[in-house]
Design a protein around this motif. Structure first.
Motif, short mmCIF file in Angstrom:
data_model
loop_
_atom_site.label_atom_id
_atom_site.label_comp_id
_atom_site.label_asym_id
_atom_site.label_seq_id
_atom_site.Cartn_x
_atom_site.Cartn_y
_atom_site.Cartn_z
N LYS A 114 0.87 -1.18 0.00
CA LYS A 114 0.00 0.00 0.00
C LYS A 114 0.90 1.23 0.00
O LYS A 114 1.45 1.61 1.03
N SER A 115 1.04 1.83 -1.18
CA SER A 115 1.92 2.98 -1.31
C SER A 115 1.14 4.28 -1.24
O SER A 115 -0.05 4.33 -1.57
N LEU A 116 1.80 5.34 -0.82
CA LEU A 116 1.15 6.64 -0.70
C LEU A 116 0.83 7.25 -2.06
O LEU A 116 -0.14 7.98 -2.20
N ASP A 117 1.65 6.94 -3.08
CA ASP A 117 1.42 7.53 -4.40
C ASP A 117 0.42 6.74 -5.24
O ASP A 117 0.05 7.16 -6.32
N GLY A 118 0.00 5.56 -4.76
CA GLY A 118 -0.96 4.75 -5.51
C GLY A 118 -0.36 3.93 -6.62
O GLY A 118 -1.05 3.18 -7.30
N LEU A 119 0.95 4.05 -6.83
CA LEU A 119 1.61 3.29 -7.88
C LEU A 119 2.01 1.92 -7.36
O LEU A 119 2.24 1.73 -6.17
N LEU A 120 2.08 0.97 -8.28
CA LEU A 120 2.52 -0.37 -7.92
C LEU A 120 4.04 -0.33 -7.81
O LEU A 120 4.76 -0.43 -8.79
#
Length: 129
Positions: A114-120
């Protein structure tokens, strides 16, 4: 670039499709350090769609995991082929808590970053799915 498994050799974890391939092709994308997260995701999505035409004419393809699309939707088949089920059993046996993780590694579908930027990517918290 045909790498047939030699007679008498022990099978390993490499995708058996790699022993039958006649071509190794690479496609890629890039972006500048100033590229927005939305533009990066768009480029990554386009990259994921690119091999579709290759797959249409090449049944049962394989891919080399270290030079691959982090979003590969069928990574189990692409990177491990018929070895995946056996490798998954070994993963659960020797790493039952999923300590070792990579986005397209065996058993990675059991976790998510679960990243803050929403990128994988791997710049966030690793959580069990």
């Amino acid at each position: 670039m045909k790498a047939e498994l030699q007679e008498g050799c022990t099978s390993n974890s490499a995708n058996p499709a790699l022993h039958k391939m006649l071509m190794h092709a690479i496609t890629s994308t890039d972006w500048a350090s100033t590229t927005s997260d939305a533009e990066i995701q768009s480029k990554m999505d386009d990259l994921t769609k690119a091999p579709g035409k290759w797959r249409a004419v090449s049944p049962d393809p394989g891919a080399y995991m270290s030079e691959s699309d982090i979003q590969e939707p069928h990574f189990q088949e692409a990177f491990y082929g018929t070895n995946y089920d056996r490798l998954c059993r070994l993963k659960h046996r020797y790493d039952p808590t999923s300590l070792f993780y990579a986005p397209t590694a065996v058993g990675s579908e059991d976790s998510v970053v679960k990243s803050l930027d929403g990128l994988l990517d791997q710049s966030g918290r690793l959580c069990h799915a």
